[in-house]
Design a protein around this motif. Structure first.
Motif, PDB file in Angstrom:
ATOM      1  N   ALA A  89      48.381  27.137  11.490  1.00  0.00           N
ATOM      2  CA  ALA A  89      49.369  26.054  11.486  1.00  0.00           C
ATOM      3  C   ALA A  89      49.120  25.120  10.317  1.00  0.00           C
ATOM      4  N   TYR A  90      47.854  24.824  10.052  1.00  0.00           N
ATOM      5  CA  TYR A  90      47.518  23.989   8.894  1.00  0.00           C
ATOM      6  C   TYR A  90      48.021  24.632   7.601  1.00  0.00           C
ATOM      7  N   GLN A  91      47.809  25.930   7.450  1.00  0.00           N
ATOM      8  CA  GLN A  91      48.235  26.611   6.224  1.00  0.00           C
ATOM      9  C   GLN A  91      49.751  26.553   6.051  1.00  0.00           C
ATOM     10  N   VAL A  92      50.490  26.699   7.148  1.00  0.00           N
ATOM     11  CA  VAL A  92      51.951  26.586   7.096  1.00  0.00           C
ATOM     12  C   VAL A  92      52.354  25.186   6.629  1.00  0.00           C
ATOM     13  N   LEU A  93      51.712  24.172   7.181  1.00  0.00           N
ATOM     14  CA  LEU A  93      52.038  22.790   6.811  1.00  0.00           C
ATOM     15  C   LEU A  93      51.596  22.483   5.385  1.00  0.00           C
ATOM     16  N   LEU A 132      53.128  21.322  -0.206  1.00  0.00           N
ATOM     17  CA  LEU A 132      52.952  21.707  -1.609  1.00  0.00           C
ATOM     18  C   LEU A 132      54.297  22.006  -2.268  1.00  0.00           C
ATOM     19  N   SER A 133      55.246  22.509  -1.489  1.00  0.00           N
ATOM     20  CA  SER A 133      56.553  22.867  -2.035  1.00  0.00           C
ATOM     21  C   SER A 133      57.584  21.740  -1.903  1.00  0.00           C
ATOM     22  N   GLY A 134      57.125  20.561  -1.471  1.00  0.00           N
ATOM     23  CA  GLY A 134      58.037  19.423  -1.376  1.00  0.00           C
ATOM     24  C   GLY A 134      58.858  19.377  -0.106  1.00  0.00           C
ATOM     25  N   GLY A 135      58.414  20.101   0.923  1.00  0.00           N
ATOM     26  CA  GLY A 135      59.155  20.126   2.176  1.00  0.00           C
ATOM     27  C   GLY A 135      58.771  19.000   3.114  1.00  0.00           C
ATOM     28  N   LYS A 136      59.314  19.074   4.320  1.00  0.00           N
ATOM     29  CA  LYS A 136      59.049  18.051   5.336  1.00  0.00           C
ATOM     30  C   LYS A 136      58.849  18.714   6.691  1.00  0.00           C
ATOM     31  N   TYR A 163      69.061  18.090   9.179  1.00  0.00           N
ATOM     32  CA  TYR A 163      67.935  17.695   8.323  1.00  0.00           C
ATOM     33  C   TYR A 163      67.248  18.868   7.636  1.00  0.00           C
ATOM     34  N   GLY A 164      67.206  20.006   8.292  1.00  0.00           N
ATOM     35  CA  GLY A 164      66.343  21.088   7.860  1.00  0.00           C
ATOM     36  C   GLY A 164      66.833  21.845   6.645  1.00  0.00           C
ATOM     37  N   LYS A 165      65.865  22.371   5.885  1.00  0.00           N
ATOM     38  CA  LYS A 165      66.169  23.251   4.753  1.00  0.00           C
ATOM     39  C   LYS A 165      65.048  24.275   4.635  1.00  0.00           C
ATOM     40  N   SER A 166      65.323  25.325   3.899  1.00  0.00           N
ATOM     41  CA  SER A 166      64.309  26.344   3.684  1.00  0.00           C
ATOM     42  C   SER A 166      63.066  25.716   3.071  1.00  0.00           C
ATOM     43  N   GLY A 167      61.910  26.048   3.603  1.00  0.00           N
ATOM     44  CA  GLY A 167      60.661  25.466   3.128  1.00  0.00           C
ATOM     45  C   GLY A 167      60.135  24.360   4.019  1.00  0.00           C
ATOM     46  N   ASP A 168      60.999  23.804   4.869  1.00  0.00           N
ATOM     47  CA  ASP A 168      60.564  22.812   5.847  1.00  0.00           C
ATOM     48  C   ASP A 168      59.874  23.515   7.019  1.00  0.00           C
ATOM     49  N   VAL A 169      59.287  22.719   7.903  1.00  0.00           N
ATOM     50  CA  VAL A 169      58.626  23.240   9.096  1.00  0.00           C
ATOM     51  C   VAL A 169      59.170  22.527  10.326  1.00  0.00           C
ATOM     52  N   PHE A 170      59.424  23.283  11.382  1.00  0.00           N
ATOM     53  CA  PHE A 170      59.750  22.693  12.675  1.00  0.00           C
ATOM     54  C   PHE A 170      58.574  22.904  13.612  1.00  0.00           C
ATOM     55  N   LYS A 221      67.679  28.599   9.413  1.00  0.00           N
ATOM     56  CA  LYS A 221      67.694  27.801   8.177  1.00  0.00           C
ATOM     57  C   LYS A 221      66.617  28.239   7.189  1.00  0.00           C
ATOM     58  N   GLY A 222      65.790  29.202   7.576  1.00  0.00           N
ATOM     59  CA  GLY A 222      64.720  29.659   6.698  1.00  0.00           C
ATOM     60  C   GLY A 222      63.483  28.792   6.749  1.00  0.00           C
ATOM     61  N   MET A 223      63.339  28.030   7.827  1.00  0.00           N
ATOM     62  CA  MET A 223      62.173  27.173   8.007  1.00  0.00           C
ATOM     63  C   MET A 223      61.049  27.942   8.693  1.00  0.00           C
ATOM     64  N   LYS A 224      59.827  27.506   8.491  1.00  0.00           N
ATOM     65  CA  LYS A 224      58.696  28.011   9.257  1.00  0.00           C
ATOM     66  C   LYS A 224      58.625  27.249  10.574  1.00  0.00           C
ATOM     67  N   THR A 225      58.084  27.882  11.609  1.00  0.00           N
ATOM     68  CA  THR A 225      58.057  27.259  12.925  1.00  0.00           C
ATOM     69  C   THR A 225      56.660  27.329  13.536  1.00  0.00           C
ATOM     70  N   ILE A 226      56.302  26.236  14.209  1.00  0.00           N
ATOM     71  CA  ILE A 226      55.023  26.142  14.912  1.00  0.00           C
ATOM     72  C   ILE A 226      55.311  25.721  16.348  1.00  0.00           C
ATOM     73  N   GLY A 227      54.674  26.373  17.294  1.00  0.00           N
ATOM     74  CA  GLY A 227      54.782  25.986  18.694  1.00  0.00           C
ATOM     75  C   GLY A 227      53.448  25.436  19.176  1.00  0.00           C
ATOM     76  N   LEU A 228      53.479  24.283  19.835  1.00  0.00           N
ATOM     77  CA  LEU A 228      52.289  23.702  20.445  1.00  0.00           C
ATOM     78  C   LEU A 228      52.530  23.675  21.942  1.00  0.00           C
TER      79      LEU A 228
END
Length: 213
Positions: free
Chosen positions: A27-31, A36-40, A129-136, A158-165
């Motif tokens: 999850a850290y690596q995804v974030l 690094l790529s300017g996402g949110k 809000y979301g765009k490719s490169g962001d994380v949900f 949207k091409g975002m990466k996803t993390i589940g907690l």
């Protein structure tokens, strides 16, 4: 302290989290790549997980354990923009990692609840809000919160990466998230008690990676 040292510190303090050590680092690596790529980061959850969403944003958008001063170039631009207020802004502003809790927009949420469908409030915000490169990051103790799952589906589209907690057996969230952190507890409050040190560690790891002071 390096991100890995922060993670080792977490496991030393909470040995029960040893089984999810690898997923926390993933999850850290995804974030890390996101920032690094300017996402949110977009975060959502219900009840206590809603409060956790706001908590995470609070740790990322301002100094957590570091002061995160603005760089000299931006301090100079502040002085040029407003000679009167610039010095105070340069002194007090802190570096932030862009993050939005989807739980804190009552005007939008109640309008969408009234006009469309309350279960899609988070999904609508991810779409907006979301765009490719962001994380949900979806937080659900059961892993089966419908509104979080709807939002995750939109994020993936949207091409975002996803993390589940989550906790328990991970629920449906574990099957659709790119990375699932399934803390080893069954009761809701016990799951939430382990979620906090997990996301604190992630915030510390990110702060160590992107801020030196």
């Amino acid at each position: 302290m390096t991100p890995m040292e922060q993670l080792e510190r977490l496991i030393k303090r909470y040995p029960v989290l040893e089984p999810v050590k690898d997923s926390i680092y993933q999850a850290y690596q995804v974030l890390e790549q996101c920032y690094l790529s300017g996402g949110k980061l977009l975060v959502a959850g219900n009840g206590g997980s809603s409060a956790d969403s706001e908590h995470i944003v609070g740790e990322l958008m301002k100094g957590f354990c570091k002061k995160r001063p603005v760089d000299e170039a931006f301090a100079e631009r502040l002085l040029e923009a407003d000679p009167e207020r610039g010095p105070e802004l340069a002194q007090k502003l802190q570096g932030g990692l862009a993050a939005i809790a989807l739980t804190g927009h009552p005007g939008l949420s109640t309008a969408y609840l009234n006009d469309v469908d309350g279960l899609l409030i988070f999904a609508q915000q991810v779409y907006g809000y979301g765009k490719s490169g962001d994380v949900f990051l979806g937080i659900s103790t059961s892993g089966n919160s419908k509104n979080v799952l709807y939002a995750m589906a939109v994020a993936k589209a949207k091409g975002m990466k996803t993390i589940g907690l989550t906790g328990r057996d991970g629920g449906k969230l574990a099957g659709c998230a790119d990375v699932a952190i399934i803390v080893p507890e069954q009761e809701t409050y016990m799951i939430q008690e382990l979620h906090l040190p997990v996301y604190h560690a992630l915030c510390l790891m990110l702060e160590d990676r992107f801020f030196s002071l």
